[in-house]
Design an enzyme around this catalytic site. Structure first.
Site, mmCIF file in Angstrom:
data_model
loop_
_atom_site.group_PDB
_atom_site.id
_atom_site.type_symbol
_atom_site.label_atom_id
_atom_site.label_comp_id
_atom_site.label_asym_id
_atom_site.label_seq_id
_atom_site.Cartn_x
_atom_site.Cartn_y
_atom_site.Cartn_z
ATOM 1 N N ASN A 15 0.874 -1.179 0.000
ATOM 2 C CA ASN A 15 0.000 0.000 0.000
ATOM 3 C C ASN A 15 0.911 1.229 0.000
ATOM 4 O O ASN A 15 1.423 1.642 1.036
ATOM 5 C CB ASN A 15 -0.881 -0.050 1.258
ATOM 6 C CG ASN A 15 -1.798 1.130 1.370
ATOM 7 O OD1 ASN A 15 -1.749 2.068 0.565
ATOM 8 N ND2 ASN A 15 -2.646 1.112 2.385
ATOM 9 N N ARG A 94 -2.651 -2.092 -3.258
ATOM 10 C CA ARG A 94 -3.801 -1.200 -3.055
ATOM 11 C C ARG A 94 -3.596 0.003 -3.991
ATOM 12 O O ARG A 94 -2.598 0.716 -3.890
ATOM 13 C CB ARG A 94 -3.852 -0.722 -1.613
ATOM 14 C CG ARG A 94 -4.977 0.274 -1.417
ATOM 15 C CD ARG A 94 -4.965 0.828 -0.017
ATOM 16 N NE ARG A 94 -6.064 1.756 0.154
ATOM 17 C CZ ARG A 94 -5.984 2.878 0.866
ATOM 18 N NH1 ARG A 94 -4.860 3.205 1.444
ATOM 19 N NH2 ARG A 94 -7.025 3.661 0.971
ATOM 20 N N HIS A 183 -12.125 4.234 0.013
ATOM 21 C CA HIS A 183 -12.315 3.266 1.118
ATOM 22 C C HIS A 183 -13.217 2.101 0.701
ATOM 23 O O HIS A 183 -13.817 1.439 1.552
ATOM 24 C CB HIS A 183 -12.988 3.933 2.350
ATOM 25 C CG HIS A 183 -12.137 4.938 3.062
ATOM 26 N ND1 HIS A 183 -12.672 6.062 3.643
ATOM 27 C CD2 HIS A 183 -10.806 4.980 3.313
ATOM 28 C CE1 HIS A 183 -11.700 6.775 4.219
ATOM 29 N NE2 HIS A 183 -10.562 6.129 4.024
ATOM 30 N N ARG A 244 -8.555 16.975 7.137
ATOM 31 C CA ARG A 244 -9.281 17.414 5.932
ATOM 32 C C ARG A 244 -10.612 18.061 6.320
ATOM 33 O O ARG A 244 -11.284 17.585 7.239
ATOM 34 C CB ARG A 244 -9.543 16.221 5.015
ATOM 35 C CG ARG A 244 -8.283 15.719 4.335
ATOM 36 C CD ARG A 244 -8.551 14.461 3.526
ATOM 37 N NE ARG A 244 -7.706 13.371 3.983
ATOM 38 C CZ ARG A 244 -7.859 12.095 3.651
ATOM 39 N NH1 ARG A 244 -8.828 11.732 2.838
ATOM 40 N NH2 ARG A 244 -7.047 11.173 4.131
ATOM 41 N N GLU A 389 -8.575 -4.348 5.342
ATOM 42 C CA GLU A 389 -8.405 -4.136 3.900
ATOM 43 C C GLU A 389 -7.317 -5.043 3.321
ATOM 44 O O GLU A 389 -7.428 -5.516 2.200
ATOM 45 C CB GLU A 389 -8.050 -2.664 3.640
ATOM 46 C CG GLU A 389 -9.211 -1.732 3.922
ATOM 47 C CD GLU A 389 -8.784 -0.301 4.179
ATOM 48 O OE1 GLU A 389 -8.350 -0.006 5.312
ATOM 49 O OE2 GLU A 389 -8.875 0.515 3.259
#
Ligand code: AMP
Length: 404
Positions: A15, A94, A183, A244, A389
């Protein structure tokens, strides 16, 4: 953790972030983790690799300015030294942005690289890192199938009414400007695990999953398919996050440029790195720090938490439009899996959807423990479901590799 390197189902999961590389070798069948780690501050003056193997933690300092390629070379050396390579059957990557090309995981070939390169214009920092990771892994593991698993793929079932912005249509047709969502691997995984936990078929289940980590997004899942999600063209839209902003009035851009002389990079930094929990609390982007400060009476920390929960509850309520009926609200990600405080505040604001919060169950479902946290009386269940994940990536990569 006990390593059993004799399993034939080991997958290396990579990832690549803009300055980091998360890696793990997992057994695609049992989900057993053989080794896992994180290379950080890549390209800076002090890059390093932390990893966990056979229950022990290690730290390797890299040479200044070393980046993804060198980190992968170091990882390959480590894998060879520990005799882990011979059991690998695939490498799973990923990939953050799959654009509209990719609706499922793909064996990486030249056409897939081309598609990822095109989609990378929509998320340049992540896309570039993903491509670097793939190129380095292809060079390092020549004989192994390499598989791309896209964060956007699960959301490709959204309808135009959900994924288009109310902008001139040509921006969509000519440049791919639309909502993609992210996601996806996590939302898919926790939804399928929740269907199992509640013993109801995923094809007949309506869920809203809230992935709350450093990045946060909500997904409306109807009969097992994503019908709407809060992130958009980029992972900036939607919920308030660690640093964010989430949703803002786009008119802010004009104000910042004309009144405060901001340029595009400064606006990007403001919205991505200086806002969210950090921007409001003026303390930290870390939810634990903010919760501690809030308990001690810090007013900005209290406000940051209240805003986070209010905005989240508002987004969940909005997703009742596509769903109409809700079976369960799912919490996952570092905050969703651990913060009983945030879960309780959000559920309390959504009582009219038939949700409630059982205090004992809420406290018990932390630190990796899954569970239903609503009471028996609730008509809509609240569920905590730890995400994984890496395992989804390993399973997809193994399935594709075994078909070859
Ligand atoms: P992730 O990106 O999924 O690793 O999640 C990171 C976020 O989870 C950070 O904001 C952490 O503060 C938060 N987090 C982790 N553990 C806890 C906890 N015990 N209580 C509250 N927040 C937590």
């Amino acid at each position: 953790m006990s390593a059993q390197p004799s399993s034939p189902h080991h997958v290396l999961v990579l990832n690549c972030g803009s300055s980091s590389l998360k890696f793990a070798i997992l057994d695609a069948i049992s989900s057993e983790e053989i080794i896992s780690g994180l290379a950080e501050r890549l390209g800076s003056s002090s890059p390093s690799i932390k990893y966990k193997y056979l229950g022990k933690k290690y730290l390797l300092e890299l040479t200044a300015n070393q980046a993804h390629k060198e980190a992968i070379d170091t990882l390959v050396k480590l894998i060879n030294e520990q005799n882990l390579a011979s059991n690998l059957i695939a490498v799973g990557h990923r990939v953050v942005h799959g654009g509209e090309h990719f609706t499922k995981s793909m064996l990486i070939d030249d056409a897939v690289i081309k598609g990822i390169t095109q989609a990378a214009t929509l998320a340049p920092l992540h896309g570039h890192a993903n491509l670097l990771g793939i190129a380095s892994a292809q060079a390092a593991f020549k004989g192994l199938p390499q598989v791309a698993v896209f964060d956007t793929a699960f959301h490709q079932t959204m309808e135009k009414v959900a994924y288009l912005y109310a902008l001139p249509y040509k921006l969509y047709t000519d440049y791919g400007v639309r909502r993609y969502g992210f996601h996806g691997t996590s939302h898919y995984y926790v939804a399928s695990q929740t269907a199992e936990l509640l013993d109801q078929p995923i094809e007949q289940s309506n869920f809203i999953s809230a992935h709350l980590g450093n990045g946060c997004s909500v997904c409306a899942i109807k009969n097992g398919k994503s019908v709407d999600t809060s992130m958009g063209l980029t992972p900036l839209e939607g919920l308030m996050m660690g640093t964010r902003s989430g949703d803002i009035d786009p008119g802010l851009f004009n104000f910042l440029t004309t009144q405060l002389n901001y340029d595009a990079q400064q606006i990007d930094d403001l919205l991505n790195k200086q806002s969210g929990l950090l921007g409001i609390s003026e303390l930290s982007n870390d939810c634990r720090t903010i919760e501690e400060a809030a308990v001690a009476g810090n007013e900005k920390a209290i406000l940051a938490l209240e805003m986070f929960c209010y905005r989240l509850a508002k987004q969940v309520a909005a997703f009742m439009v596509p769903l109409q009926r809700l079976d369960a609200l799912i919490f996952t990600g570092g905050i969703g899996e651990n913060s009983d405080i945030i879960r309780d505040k959000v559920i309390t604001q959504l009582a009219y959807l038939g949700l409630d919060c059982d205090n004992g169950a809420n406290l018990a479902a932390r630190f990796g423990t899954q569970g239903v946290i609503s009471s028996q009386h609730a008509s809509t269940k609240a569920v905590v479901m730890p995400t994984n994940e890496e395992w989804v990536i390993a399973r997809d990569a193994a399935a594709i590799a075994q078909e070859l």
